[in-house]
Structures are given as C-alpha cells and as structure tokens.
Design a protein around this motif. Structure first.
Motif, PDB file in Angstrom:
ATOM      1  N   LEU A 106       0.822  -1.201   0.000  1.00 12.52           N
ATOM      2  CA  LEU A 106       0.000   0.000   0.000  1.00 12.52           C
ATOM      3  C   LEU A 106       0.857   1.252   0.000  1.00 12.52           C
ATOM      4  O   LEU A 106       1.945   1.289   0.569  1.00 12.52           O
ATOM      5  N   ASP A 107       0.343   2.280  -0.631  1.00 18.39           N
ATOM      6  CA  ASP A 107       1.133   3.501  -0.765  1.00 18.39           C
ATOM      7  C   ASP A 107       0.860   4.447   0.402  1.00 18.39           C
ATOM      8  O   ASP A 107       0.200   4.105   1.378  1.00 18.39           O
ATOM      9  N   GLU A 108       1.346   5.692   0.295  1.00 16.89           N
ATOM     10  CA  GLU A 108       1.270   6.630   1.404  1.00 16.89           C
ATOM     11  C   GLU A 108      -0.159   7.013   1.758  1.00 16.89           C
ATOM     12  O   GLU A 108      -0.441   7.419   2.878  1.00 16.89           O
ATOM     13  N   THR A 109      -1.079   6.902   0.785  1.00 21.03           N
ATOM     14  CA  THR A 109      -2.471   7.239   1.065  1.00 21.03           C
ATOM     15  C   THR A 109      -2.985   6.431   2.247  1.00 21.03           C
ATOM     16  O   THR A 109      -3.688   6.940   3.121  1.00 21.03           O
ATOM     17  N   LYS A 206      -9.234  -2.900 -10.231  1.00 21.47           N
ATOM     18  CA  LYS A 206      -7.807  -2.920 -10.542  1.00 21.47           C
ATOM     19  C   LYS A 206      -6.967  -2.876  -9.261  1.00 21.47           C
ATOM     20  O   LYS A 206      -5.929  -3.534  -9.164  1.00 21.47           O
ATOM     21  N   VAL A 207      -7.438  -2.109  -8.278  1.00 23.51           N
ATOM     22  CA  VAL A 207      -6.712  -2.030  -7.004  1.00 23.51           C
ATOM     23  C   VAL A 207      -6.721  -3.386  -6.305  1.00 23.51           C
ATOM     24  O   VAL A 207      -5.675  -3.891  -5.872  1.00 23.51           O
ATOM     25  N   THR A 208      -7.891  -4.004  -6.184  1.00 25.54           N
ATOM     26  CA  THR A 208      -7.974  -5.281  -5.477  1.00 25.54           C
ATOM     27  C   THR A 208      -7.229  -6.384  -6.240  1.00 25.54           C
ATOM     28  O   THR A 208      -6.591  -7.235  -5.621  1.00 25.54           O
ATOM     29  N   SER A 209      -7.297  -6.364  -7.575  1.00 24.33           N
ATOM     30  CA  SER A 209      -6.567  -7.363  -8.364  1.00 24.33           C
ATOM     31  C   SER A 209      -5.064  -7.213  -8.167  1.00 24.33           C
ATOM     32  O   SER A 209      -4.336  -8.203  -8.046  1.00 24.33           O
ATOM     33  N   ALA A 210      -4.607  -5.958  -8.149  1.00 22.81           N
ATOM     34  CA  ALA A 210      -3.170  -5.719  -7.940  1.00 22.81           C
ATOM     35  C   ALA A 210      -2.734  -6.169  -6.553  1.00 22.81           C
ATOM     36  O   ALA A 210      -1.672  -6.776  -6.385  1.00 22.81           O
ATOM     37  N   LEU A 211      -3.568  -5.910  -5.556  1.00 22.01           N
ATOM     38  CA  LEU A 211      -3.226  -6.300  -4.183  1.00 22.01           C
ATOM     39  C   LEU A 211      -3.135  -7.813  -4.014  1.00 22.01           C
ATOM     40  O   LEU A 211      -2.434  -8.300  -3.123  1.00 22.01           O
ATOM     41  N   LEU A 212      -3.857  -8.557  -4.872  1.00 25.46           N
ATOM     42  CA  LEU A 212      -3.848 -10.013  -4.773  1.00 25.46           C
ATOM     43  C   LEU A 212      -2.874 -10.665  -5.745  1.00 25.46           C
ATOM     44  O   LEU A 212      -2.782 -11.897  -5.800  1.00 25.46           O
ATOM     45  N   SER A 213      -2.144  -9.875  -6.524  1.00 26.16           N
ATOM     46  CA  SER A 213      -1.215 -10.435  -7.498  1.00 26.16           C
ATOM     47  C   SER A 213       0.025 -10.993  -6.810  1.00 26.16           C
ATOM     48  O   SER A 213       0.400 -10.573  -5.707  1.00 26.16           O
ATOM     49  N   MET A 226      11.105  -4.016  -4.754  1.00 28.09           N
ATOM     50  CA  MET A 226       9.916  -4.075  -5.607  1.00 28.09           C
ATOM     51  C   MET A 226       9.410  -2.694  -5.981  1.00 28.09           C
ATOM     52  O   MET A 226       8.644  -2.548  -6.931  1.00 28.09           O
ATOM     53  N   ARG A 227       9.826  -1.663  -5.243  1.00 28.30           N
ATOM     54  CA  ARG A 227       9.416  -0.307  -5.604  1.00 28.30           C
ATOM     55  C   ARG A 227      10.097   0.184  -6.875  1.00 28.30           C
ATOM     56  O   ARG A 227       9.614   1.116  -7.522  1.00 28.30           O
ATOM     57  N   ILE A 228      11.229  -0.441  -7.233  1.00 28.30           N
ATOM     58  CA  ILE A 228      11.952   0.016  -8.424  1.00 28.30           C
ATOM     59  C   ILE A 228      11.877  -0.976  -9.578  1.00 28.30           C
ATOM     60  O   ILE A 228      12.168  -0.625 -10.713  1.00 28.30           O
ATOM     61  N   LEU A 229      11.473  -2.244  -9.288  1.00 23.66           N
ATOM     62  CA  LEU A 229      11.347  -3.227 -10.357  1.00 23.66           C
ATOM     63  C   LEU A 229      10.009  -3.059 -11.082  1.00 23.66           C
ATOM     64  O   LEU A 229       9.011  -2.689 -10.462  1.00 23.66           O
ATOM     65  N   GLN A 233       2.802  -4.180  -9.332  1.00 27.61           N
ATOM     66  CA  GLN A 233       2.860  -3.365  -8.122  1.00 27.61           C
ATOM     67  C   GLN A 233       3.115  -1.895  -8.439  1.00 27.61           C
ATOM     68  O   GLN A 233       2.763  -1.004  -7.652  1.00 27.61           O
ATOM     69  N   GLN A 234       3.711  -1.617  -9.602  1.00 25.75           N
ATOM     70  CA  GLN A 234       3.978  -0.236  -9.979  1.00 25.75           C
ATOM     71  C   GLN A 234       2.701   0.502 -10.375  1.00 25.75           C
ATOM     72  O   GLN A 234       2.640   1.734 -10.342  1.00 25.75           O
ATOM     73  N   LYS A 235       1.683  -0.260 -10.769  1.00 27.65           N
ATOM     74  CA  LYS A 235       0.423   0.359 -11.182  1.00 27.65           C
ATOM     75  C   LYS A 235      -0.463   0.725  -9.997  1.00 27.65           C
ATOM     76  O   LYS A 235      -1.349   1.576 -10.116  1.00 27.65           O
ATOM     77  N   LEU A 236      -0.233   0.073  -8.873  1.00 25.22           N
ATOM     78  CA  LEU A 236      -1.121   0.255  -7.724  1.00 25.22           C
ATOM     79  C   LEU A 236      -1.207   1.704  -7.258  1.00 25.22           C
ATOM     80  O   LEU A 236      -2.321   2.227  -7.070  1.00 25.22           O
ATOM     81  N   PRO A 237      -0.084   2.419  -7.070  1.00 24.51           N
ATOM     82  CA  PRO A 237      -0.200   3.822  -6.641  1.00 24.51           C
ATOM     83  C   PRO A 237      -0.995   4.673  -7.629  1.00 24.51           C
ATOM     84  O   PRO A 237      -1.740   5.571  -7.218  1.00 24.51           O
ATOM     85  N   ARG A 238      -0.865   4.385  -8.921  1.00 23.92           N
ATOM     86  CA  ARG A 238      -1.607   5.157  -9.924  1.00 23.92           C
ATOM     87  C   ARG A 238      -3.102   4.906  -9.791  1.00 23.92           C
ATOM     88  O   ARG A 238      -3.907   5.832  -9.874  1.00 23.92           O
ATOM     89  N   TYR A 239      -3.483   3.641  -9.589  1.00 23.06           N
ATOM     90  CA  TYR A 239      -4.902   3.327  -9.416  1.00 23.06           C
ATOM     91  C   TYR A 239      -5.460   3.990  -8.154  1.00 23.06           C
ATOM     92  O   TYR A 239      -6.569   4.537  -8.161  1.00 23.06           O
ATOM     93  N   VAL A 240      -4.701   3.916  -7.068  1.00 18.87           N
ATOM     94  CA  VAL A 240      -5.150   4.530  -5.818  1.00 18.87           C
ATOM     95  C   VAL A 240      -5.287   6.040  -6.000  1.00 18.87           C
ATOM     96  O   VAL A 240      -6.240   6.663  -5.502  1.00 18.87           O
TER      97      VAL A 240
END
Length: 493
Positions: A106-109, A206-213, A226-229, A233-240
């Motif tokens: 999860l991101d800073e939000t 998209k958020v829930t699918s990413a969280l379960l990937s 994983m924050r740089i690869l 997981q890189q899409k999750l902050p954008r969706y949030v």
C-alpha cells in the motif's frame, strides 16, 4: 590491485556480511517462536508458496505448533493459529496486539492517513468516528437499512430483465453493493450504466486485483526492491491516486452545498467534524483523512460483501433443498408484500445459520490483515519484541475439525442446535476480533441478509448444469479464497 586480488576480497566480504546477518538473526531468534530456518536476505521465500500462503502456513502450523515465525526477507513475522491462541492475543491482550502491521504494497495514502494502516491517536479517532457515524446513521430521511432495501429492489428489477437466461451474477452484485456504499458516503446511488460509477468500480477492481497479485505479495519480502522493479505493483499507486481524485472531487461538491445543520451522508458528517475542530491544529479531521477513510470503506466493503453473496447463490444452486428451507422461512416470517428487514433474522434461524456457514466455508479473510505488537509481549512462553508484525491465520479456526463437524463440507447445521435454533459458536471470527476487528461488520451482515432474502423472496434459482456436478469449493487466491465464476438463471416466483 588486479582482478584476481579483488575477487578473494569480495568473496570474504560477502561471507562476512552473510555471517553477520545470520549471527544477528540467531541472537534474537531464541526470543521468537520457532519456525523454518530463513536464508540471508531471502528469508523463508523458498519455503513458502506465495500463490497459496494459507496452505503454506497450515503446513508450518502442523510442524511448529500454533505460534511460529516466518521471515519475509529479513523481517520476522509471527503467525498465530487456532481459536485459543488467536483469542488470547487479539482479545485477552488486545492492547499489546492492537497495532496495525505495515502492508508493504500500500502507498502513502493508506500508510499515513485513514484508519486502515495507521496507529495511535489518528487510528483511534477515525475508527471511533466511523463506527459511531455508521451506527447512528440518520442522515437525511433514510436509514442505512432503507438504503440497502432500496438497492435490493433495484437489483431485483435488473435481474427480472434477464428473463430466465443465464448470466454471471458478479457484476450485478458488485454494482448493487457498491451503490449502498455510494448512498452512505456520497448521499446518492448511481444508475448501473453511469460512466462515473463504472469508472469507480473498474478502478477499484484494478486495485484489489493488484493487491492479490503474486508480484505484490513479493513486496512483503522485498519492499524496497519491488518499488523500483517493473510489475503490477507499480500500477497500484496510480490506481489509488485515480480513486483519491474521484473522492476528492465528490468532497469538493459536498463543500459547495454543505449545511452543517443537515448532514446528508458520511462525507457531510466528516465535514461537520472538520468545521467543529478547525481551530485545533492537532485535529485528525482533515481532508487527507477524509479521503483515505472513504476509500477504505469502498475497498473493504465492496468485494468482500458481494463475494459472500455470490458464494451463497452458488451453494443454493448446488443444494436446492437449502433454497427451499430459506424460502419457507421467508414466506412464514416476511411474506411477499414487504421488503425483508434485518430484524426478521431473529425469527429465521436457518437463514442466519446458512449465512454464517457461507462466511465459514468461503473463508474470505483466511489470513487476517497484519497486526503490530505495540510493546514487548511475553506470549505462550515466547518473547515477541515491540514492533513485530503478527498475522492471525483465521482459516485455522474456520476450517477446524475441533469446532466444526464437517469442516470441508458446507453444512448450516454447524450453527443450529438439536431444536433448530441458532447456535452460538465461539470459534467463528469471519470479521477478526479485538481492537482491529472489521469496523464494517454490522453493515456487511445487514447487506448480506437483506440482499439474499430479497432475491429468494422474488426468484427461484436455476442452473443449466447438473447440480451434482457444481463445484462450490472456493478458488485459491494468494492470501485467501474467492468464489468460483458461474452462470445463474433466475425465475420470478
């Protein structure tokens, strides 16, 4: 120094570094519960199936007992199994085990604001406010139950249009359950074809699918890497961020028509609290906490509730005698001329037992969200340092033969006594327990009861499959379970 001189130096340095890690780990390992030997840097990654964490944890439970330690990278995680152990930790020692462990993906939000991942005074105030607001919901002219009943009737109208043809109920139920949250939070429901509503649901999915990937699960082992690869997981902050922008726009619309003397919904209640505490520089009632709290209500309250109902309908397709039992209670207690009310459940023990069994059998929260030890804990002969993450394995309760006669089979009798009355089962914790138990439990229970009984009040459920061939076993997700996809036919009664 030439290459051949550098290589031995690098080799010795690497070995020294690894030995330091091992010695450092062993220095504290004696305080923690037992568990598989972790590798430096990798932890227990190679001993866990990240595509089925529940199964891996259950095997470790058999080997190491009800309290054991696994390492996610270099980070120790204590896993709790069994009703007595989980109750002792989460209920009897609620303060010590009452923190929220970091959810790495999860991101800073979430990590800074709202009530999902925060701790301390921020979490306490926001949780208390949310519980009181949802409990005493009298905003406008309609209660929460009236909004649920209204949406259940809209769902009935939509399903009538299927005219007995097969359809996947997933989308319809997600629309209906999300609309209940929309009505509570935004003050209005959406038409199912509304483009803003479709955007909201698609982005949440998209958020829930990413969280379960699988990639996001690896974040728990290597969060910095994983924050740089590249990966999902890189899409999750954008969706949030897309969701927070959507909610912020709705908050702005509320502010333009806000009347503190007449709150219409959850956002208005929060705005009223913000106005009340505007002179308090330490107030937790700020815009960021409002957006994060609303976002958590949507994400936590949509998929879990809709999936529970989807699983229940699948079971009824497989066992028409259970549908008949529930419809008999509906006819006797409610009839067909009024909407089901949550109070009706008191006179409908079989329906209540059936819903409890959906929760138990589906086991949606098999691995509960992580807890954090707020102070050094002396627990079951072990010493768990302050700040250690703890994971309650709720599946070890819900699928236990110690408390349920046929744990692998769907059996409403688990919650009925010999006289057919509803039976209380202590080892039944679908919404977790203690200070961090799901704050939306009452809302979810009301939604599930009203929606299920409304559907059975209006329809018979049919299938094009042979009922004996229907597989009701949930599908495995990385850290839990989900209902299978299927086709359903509804025939008006």
């Amino acid at each position: 120094m030439d290459l051949f001189g550098v290589l031995p130096f690098l080799l010795v340095s690497c070995i020294t570094f690894l030995l330091i890690l091992i010695l450092k780990r062993d220095a504290t390992k004696g305080k923690l519960p037992p568990g598989p030997t972790p590798l430096p840097l990798l932890g227990n990654l190679l001993q866990l199936n990240i595509r089925d964490i529940v199964k891996s944890f259950k095997k470790l439970h058999e080997w190491y007992g009800p309290v054991f330690t696994v390492y996610m990278g270099s980070r120790p995680i204590v896993v709790l199994c069994g009703y007595q152990v989980i109750k002792e930790a989460l209920v009897d020692n609620a303060e010590t085990f009452g923190g929220r462990g970091r959810i790495q993906a999860l991101d800073e939000t979430f990590s800074k604001y709202g009530m999902v991942e925060t701790n301390g005074e921020r979490w306490r105030q926001l949780r208390r406010f949310s519980l009181i607001t949802l409990k005493n919901f009298g905003m406008g002219k309609r209660s929460i139950e009236e909004r649920i009943q209204e949406e259940a009737q809209f769902l009935v109208q939509v399903l009538r249009k299927t005219e007995g043809h097969p359809f996947d109920p997933t989308t319809h139920l997600r629309h209906a359950i999300s609309n209940v949250i929309c009505s509570i939070v935004f003050g209005n429901r959406f038409e199912y074809e509304d483009k803003d509503f479709i955007f909201l649901l698609d982005t949440m999915k998209k958020v829930t699918s990413a969280l379960l990937s699988t990639w996001v699960q690896i974040c728990n082992f290597f969060p910095s890497l994983m924050r740089i690869l590249p990966g999902p997981q890189q899409k999750l902050p954008r969706y949030v961020n897309m969701l927070t922008n959507f909610i912020s726009q709705r908050v702005k619309m509320h502010q333009e028509s806000f009347d503190p003397n007449c709150p219409r919904d959850f956002i208005d209640c929060f705005l009223a609290k913000m106005e009340q505490e505007k002179t308090n520089p330490a107030s937790e009632f700020i815009h960021e906490n409002l957006v994060a709290t609303v976002l958590s209500l949507f994400i936590a309250g949509t998929d879990t509730t809709s999936n529970t109902i989807i699983q229940g309908l699948l079971v009824l397709l497989r066992y028409p005698e259970m549908e008949a039992n529930m419809q008999e209670e509906i006819e006797r207690v409610i009839g067909r001329n009024r909407s089901p009310s949550y109070e009706d459940r008191i006179q409908m023990p079989y329906t209540e037992a059936f819903i409890n069994e959906i929760h138990r059998f589906l086991d949606l929260s098999a691995v509960a969200p992580p807890r954090l030890v707020t102070q050094e804990a002396h627990f079951r002969g072990f010493t768990i340092p302050k700040g250690t993450t703890v994971i309650p394995l709720l599946s070890s309760i819900m699928k236990s033969s110690q408390y349920y006669e046929t744990p692998r089979k769907f059996n409403p009798g688990h919650f009925l006594n010999e006289n057919g009355a509803l039976k209380k089962v202590d080892a039944f914790l679908p919404f977790s327990a203690g200070k961090r138990a799901c704050p939306g439990e009452s809302l979810a229970r009301m939604e599930i009861f009203v929606f299920l009984t409304t559907l059975l009040q209006n329809f018979h459920l049919k299938t094009l499959e042979q009922r004996e061939e229907i597989d009701i076993a949930p599908e495995v997700e990385s850290n839990g379970y989900a209902p299978r996809r299927y086709q359903l036919c509804v025939v008006p009664r």
